[in-house]
Design an enzyme around this catalytic site. Sequence first.
Site, PDB file in Angstrom:
ATOM      1  N   SER A 188       0.816  -1.225   0.000  1.00 20.05           N
ATOM      2  CA  SER A 188       0.000   0.000   0.000  1.00 20.05           C
ATOM      3  C   SER A 188       0.845   1.268   0.000  1.00 20.05           C
ATOM      4  O   SER A 188       0.301   2.369  -0.028  1.00 20.05           O
ATOM      5  CB  SER A 188      -0.930   0.002   1.220  1.00 20.05           C
ATOM      6  OG  SER A 188      -0.155  -0.009   2.402  1.00 20.05           O
ATOM      7  N   SER A 189       2.163   1.118   0.045  1.00 24.01           N
ATOM      8  CA  SER A 189       3.016   2.308   0.189  1.00 24.01           C
ATOM      9  C   SER A 189       4.463   1.983  -0.184  1.00 24.01           C
ATOM     10  O   SER A 189       4.856   0.811  -0.216  1.00 24.01           O
ATOM     11  CB  SER A 189       2.934   2.752   1.662  1.00 24.01           C
ATOM     12  OG  SER A 189       3.826   3.810   1.917  1.00 24.01           O
ATOM     13  N   SER A 196      14.969  -6.736   4.379  1.00 25.53           N
ATOM     14  CA  SER A 196      15.621  -6.405   5.649  1.00 25.53           C
ATOM     15  C   SER A 196      15.930  -4.925   5.607  1.00 25.53           C
ATOM     16  O   SER A 196      15.084  -4.094   5.284  1.00 25.53           O
ATOM     17  CB  SER A 196      16.865  -7.277   5.803  1.00 25.53           C
ATOM     18  OG  SER A 196      17.611  -6.915   6.927  1.00 25.53           O
ATOM     19  N   TYR A 256      13.841  -1.696  16.514  1.00 21.36           N
ATOM     20  CA  TYR A 256      13.809  -1.878  15.049  1.00 21.36           C
ATOM     21  C   TYR A 256      15.013  -2.710  14.612  1.00 21.36           C
ATOM     22  O   TYR A 256      14.883  -3.694  13.876  1.00 21.36           O
ATOM     23  CB  TYR A 256      13.803  -0.520  14.338  1.00 21.36           C
ATOM     24  CG  TYR A 256      13.831  -0.628  12.828  1.00 21.36           C
ATOM     25  CD1 TYR A 256      12.782  -1.216  12.134  1.00 21.36           C
ATOM     26  CD2 TYR A 256      14.921  -0.140  12.089  1.00 21.36           C
ATOM     27  CE1 TYR A 256      12.800  -1.325  10.739  1.00 21.36           C
ATOM     28  CE2 TYR A 256      14.940  -0.240  10.701  1.00 21.36           C
ATOM     29  CZ  TYR A 256      13.880  -0.833  10.030  1.00 21.36           C
ATOM     30  OH  TYR A 256      13.904  -0.937   8.649  1.00 21.36           O
ATOM     31  N   LYS A 261      15.482  -6.421  12.609  1.00 23.55           N
ATOM     32  CA  LYS A 261      16.150  -6.594  11.308  1.00 23.55           C
ATOM     33  C   LYS A 261      17.420  -7.445  11.449  1.00 23.55           C
ATOM     34  O   LYS A 261      17.735  -8.232  10.551  1.00 23.55           O
ATOM     35  CB  LYS A 261      16.453  -5.234  10.667  1.00 23.55           C
ATOM     36  CG  LYS A 261      15.192  -4.444  10.266  1.00 23.55           C
ATOM     37  CD  LYS A 261      14.371  -5.114   9.155  1.00 23.55           C
ATOM     38  CE  LYS A 261      13.221  -4.233   8.683  1.00 23.55           C
ATOM     39  NZ  LYS A 261      12.398  -4.866   7.641  1.00 23.55           N
TER      40      LYS A 261
END
Length: 271
Positions: A12-13, A132, A146, A150
Site C-alpha cells: 500500500s506504500s 531487511s 527496530y 532486522k
Amino acid sequence: MEKKVILITGASSGIGKSAARELAEAGHIVYGAARRVDQMEDLRPSGVGVIALDVTDHPAIEKAVDQILEEQGRIDVLINNAGYGLYGAVEDISIEEARYQFEVNLFGLAQLTKSVLPPMREQGSGRIINISSVGGKIYTLLGAWYHATKHALEGWSDSLRLELKPHGIDVVLIEPGAIDTNFDEVMAGPMKERSGQGAYAEQVDSVVRGLERFYTPENSSPPEVVSHTIQKAVEARRPKTRYATGKFSRPLIFLRWLLSDRMFDRLLGSF
Ligand SMILES: NC(=O)c1ccc[n+]([C@@H]2O[C@H](COP(=O)([O-])OP(=O)(O)OC[C@H]3O[C@@H](n4cnc5c(N)ncnc54)[C@H](OP(=O)(O)O)[C@@H]3O)[C@@H](O)[C@H]2O)c1
C-alpha cells in the site's frame, strides 16, 4: 522471461507499492497485500490483485495464501516487505510495543513464510525475498527494537536458506539504505511522543535532525531503486544471497565492517 506468481506484503506504500507495480508491469502475476486496501486501488490498472492482510493476523494469512493457490495453483515468490520502525528510548517503550514490532517485522513474516512452504516444497521450487535493511547490519540511535528485528531477520533468513536448499527453495535478503517512503514519518511521530520530552529529548532532536537531513530527495533514493533490485532478485536464475541497495547502504555496511564499535559509534554521532 518466465512468468512468476508473486505475493508481496506492504503493497500500500513505498517500496512494496513500487515493486508490486513494477513486477506486474513486467508480466508477472502479482498479488499485493496490506491493511489499507484503499491505498492499493491504484495498483489494479497495472494488473495487481489486491488482498486485505494484516501480517499479524494468522487466519488472514492462511486465507490469503489459499486464495492465491485456488486462483493460480502455485506461488513462486513471496516478498516479505511489510514493516515499520519502532523508535524511541528503550526506557520509554513498553514491552508490548516491542513485541508488536517483532510481530510485524519478524513473526508475521515467519507465519506467512511457513504458509507458503508446503506448496513451494511440492512444486520443488520457490523463492522467499525478505526486505531487511542496512539496519540489519548496523544500528542507529534510539532504534534498538527496530534493529533487533532486522538483525534477527538477517540470521533467520541465512539459516532458512540452508534449510530450504535441498527443497529447491531460495532465500534472498534485500538491504535498503535511506529510501524516500513513508517510513520516516511512521517512525518519527510516535518517537517524539514517547521520548520527545524528558531525559532523551536531546537524542530525539538529534534523530529528527538526521531524518530531516537524510530523508530528502537528494540524500535518499526513490523506492524504484529498491524495486529494480527486487525485480532482479525475482528474475535472476541464481540470485545473490543479499543485495545492499539504495543510498548509503553499501558504504555503511563497509564502514561497519572496517571500523571498531567505538569508531562507528562516533561516526553515527557525527551525523
Ligand atoms: N524507507 C527506508 O529508508 C527503508 C530502509 C530500509 C528498510 N526498509 C524496509 O522496507 C520495508 C517497506 O518500508 P517502506 O520504506 O516502503 O515504508 P512505508 O512506505 O511506511 O510502507 C510500509 C508498508 O508496510 C505495511 N505494513 C505495516 N504494518 C503492517 C501490518 N501489520 N500488516 C500488513 N502490512 C503492514 C504498510 O501497509 P498498511 O499500513 O496498509 O498495512 C505499508 O504498505 C520495511 O520492511 C522497512 O523496514 C525501509
